[in-house]
Write a protein that holds these residues in place. Structure first.
Motif, mmCIF file in Angstrom:
data_model
loop_
_atom_site.group_PDB
_atom_site.id
_atom_site.type_symbol
_atom_site.label_atom_id
_atom_site.label_comp_id
_atom_site.label_asym_id
_atom_site.label_seq_id
_atom_site.Cartn_x
_atom_site.Cartn_y
_atom_site.Cartn_z
ATOM 1 N N SER A 159 0.917 -1.609 0.617
ATOM 2 C CA SER A 159 0.050 0.344 0.049
ATOM 3 C C SER A 159 0.309 1.046 0.269
ATOM 4 O O SER A 159 0.788 2.613 -0.341
ATOM 5 C CB SER A 159 -0.931 -0.081 1.202
ATOM 6 O OG SER A 159 -2.186 1.097 1.374
ATOM 7 N N ILE A 160 1.997 1.571 0.729
ATOM 8 C CA ILE A 160 2.786 2.455 1.256
ATOM 9 C C ILE A 160 3.549 3.194 -0.698
ATOM 10 O O ILE A 160 3.454 3.901 -0.840
ATOM 11 C CB ILE A 160 3.792 2.292 2.052
ATOM 12 C CG1 ILE A 160 2.574 2.806 2.905
ATOM 13 C CG2 ILE A 160 5.043 3.207 2.094
ATOM 14 C CD1 ILE A 160 3.596 1.857 4.419
ATOM 15 N N LYS B 261 12.458 2.492 6.484
ATOM 16 C CA LYS B 261 13.991 2.132 6.265
ATOM 17 C C LYS B 261 14.820 2.399 7.338
ATOM 18 O O LYS B 261 15.635 1.566 7.746
ATOM 19 C CB LYS B 261 14.384 2.379 5.149
ATOM 20 C CG LYS B 261 13.621 1.478 4.105
ATOM 21 C CD LYS B 261 14.208 1.769 2.443
ATOM 22 C CE LYS B 261 13.234 0.860 1.514
ATOM 23 N NZ LYS B 261 14.398 0.206 -0.172
ATOM 24 N N SER B 262 14.623 3.658 8.225
ATOM 25 C CA SER B 262 15.483 4.075 9.262
ATOM 26 C C SER B 262 15.684 2.986 10.621
ATOM 27 O O SER B 262 15.849 2.955 11.586
ATOM 28 C CB SER B 262 15.349 5.712 8.932
ATOM 29 O OG SER B 262 15.900 6.288 11.049
ATOM 30 N N GLN B 263 14.069 2.575 10.815
ATOM 31 C CA GLN B 263 13.288 2.212 11.924
ATOM 32 C C GLN B 263 14.480 0.393 11.615
ATOM 33 O O GLN B 263 14.808 -0.174 12.260
ATOM 34 C CB GLN B 263 12.406 2.049 12.308
ATOM 35 C CG GLN B 263 12.049 3.583 12.787
ATOM 36 C CD GLN B 263 10.400 3.921 13.449
ATOM 37 O OE1 GLN B 263 10.178 2.707 13.997
ATOM 38 N NE2 GLN B 263 9.433 4.826 13.222
ATOM 39 N N LEU C 48 8.951 9.203 1.698
ATOM 40 C CA LEU C 48 8.707 9.429 3.135
ATOM 41 C C LEU C 48 8.505 9.025 4.388
ATOM 42 O O LEU C 48 9.528 8.589 5.396
ATOM 43 C CB LEU C 48 8.550 11.304 3.474
ATOM 44 C CG LEU C 48 9.018 11.386 4.684
ATOM 45 C CD1 LEU C 48 10.455 11.461 5.118
ATOM 46 C CD2 LEU C 48 7.688 13.003 5.055
ATOM 47 N N ALA C 49 7.483 8.085 4.062
ATOM 48 C CA ALA C 49 7.105 6.962 4.937
ATOM 49 C C ALA C 49 7.872 5.758 4.726
ATOM 50 O O ALA C 49 8.538 5.297 5.743
ATOM 51 C CB ALA C 49 5.915 6.193 4.451
ATOM 52 N N GLU C 50 8.837 5.124 3.290
ATOM 53 C CA GLU C 50 9.600 4.302 3.126
ATOM 54 C C GLU C 50 11.036 4.264 4.117
ATOM 55 O O GLU C 50 11.483 3.682 4.237
ATOM 56 C CB GLU C 50 9.838 4.086 1.775
ATOM 57 C CG GLU C 50 8.367 3.774 1.035
ATOM 58 C CD GLU C 50 8.913 3.302 -0.447
ATOM 59 O OE1 GLU C 50 8.162 2.463 -1.415
ATOM 60 O OE2 GLU C 50 9.315 4.290 -1.027
ATOM 61 N N LEU D 259 9.996 -3.115 1.327
ATOM 62 C CA LEU D 259 9.818 -3.160 2.696
ATOM 63 C C LEU D 259 9.847 -4.458 3.125
ATOM 64 O O LEU D 259 9.779 -4.625 4.904
ATOM 65 C CB LEU D 259 8.638 -1.859 3.093
ATOM 66 C CG LEU D 259 8.915 -1.113 3.212
ATOM 67 C CD1 LEU D 259 7.595 0.065 2.913
ATOM 68 C CD2 LEU D 259 9.359 0.163 3.387
ATOM 69 N N SER D 260 8.409 -4.763 2.613
ATOM 70 C CA SER D 260 8.409 -6.561 3.388
ATOM 71 C C SER D 260 9.961 -7.284 3.294
ATOM 72 O O SER D 260 10.271 -8.484 4.565
ATOM 73 C CB SER D 260 7.054 -7.440 1.779
ATOM 74 O OG SER D 260 6.379 -6.540 2.097
#
Length: 192
Positions: A48-49, A70-72, A64-66, A116-117
């Protein structure tokens, strides 16, 4: 043991999407629990993102969300690397070179629809590797059971929180798109 939950959930999904499959084994109970309870949702939210938000024109918000997710993930990966190094030093100190094993591993065939997955799964398997290094030290009495409980459940909790972070970003982007749709719909109604 094989996990067919993912296959069933994909069969029930409303749309077709590109996926890649990765096979791996999770040994620790905590990693198995995080995977079973959260991975499908993580993958859906990551898709979704990364894909749906961009399809709706929210490129900068998705990027920005990615970046933040990814930083976390990277911060938690660095923390796991540090803790694994410490455990390896302790293992070397006592001469333990046997990794040991878990009695009930979970064989997983994960379907991934977003980068991200993949990054989340890499972190999950890193946590699993750490716990496999850690557990023999508990059995040998080098680490007590209270410490074990605190450490293993801390990492399970961290991973679950990361799932919640990904979900929150996806929900925020969905809300943004819904607001844009309502605004467009309202202006279309006024122009008629």
């Amino acid at each position: 043991m094989t996990d067919d939950i993912v296959d069933k959930q994909y069969e029930e999904s409303k749309s077709s999407r590109p996926v890649i499959e990765r096979e791996f084994i999770l040994y620790s109970e905590q990693a198995q629990r995080v995977y079973r309870r959260n991975f499908q949702q993580v993958d859906n939210n990551a898709f979704s993102i990364s894909v749906i938000s961009r399809a709706h024109g929210n490129y900068s918000q998705a990027a920005l969300a990615e970046k933040n997710i990814k930083s976390q993930l990277a911060q938690n990966g660095e923390k796991l690397d540090l803790e694994s190094s410490r455990i390896k030093v302790l293992r070397d100190k006592i001469g333990l070179d046997d990794q040991g094993f878990m009695s009930n591993p979970l064989s997983v065939k994960a379907r991934l629809s977003a980068n991200l997955s993949m990054e989340f799964l890499q972190l999950l398997t890193k946590m699993d590797d750490f716990l496999c290094l850690f557990e023999p030290l508990v059995i040998l009495g080098e680490i007590d059971y209270d410490q074990r409980q605190a450490i293993t459940f801390d990492w399970q909790k961290r991973m679950t929180k990361l799932c919640a972070v990904i979900r929150t970003y996806a929900e925020d982007l969905r809300s943004l798109h819904k607001g844009q749709q309502e605004k467009t719909s309202a202006s279309d109604d006024k122009s008629q």
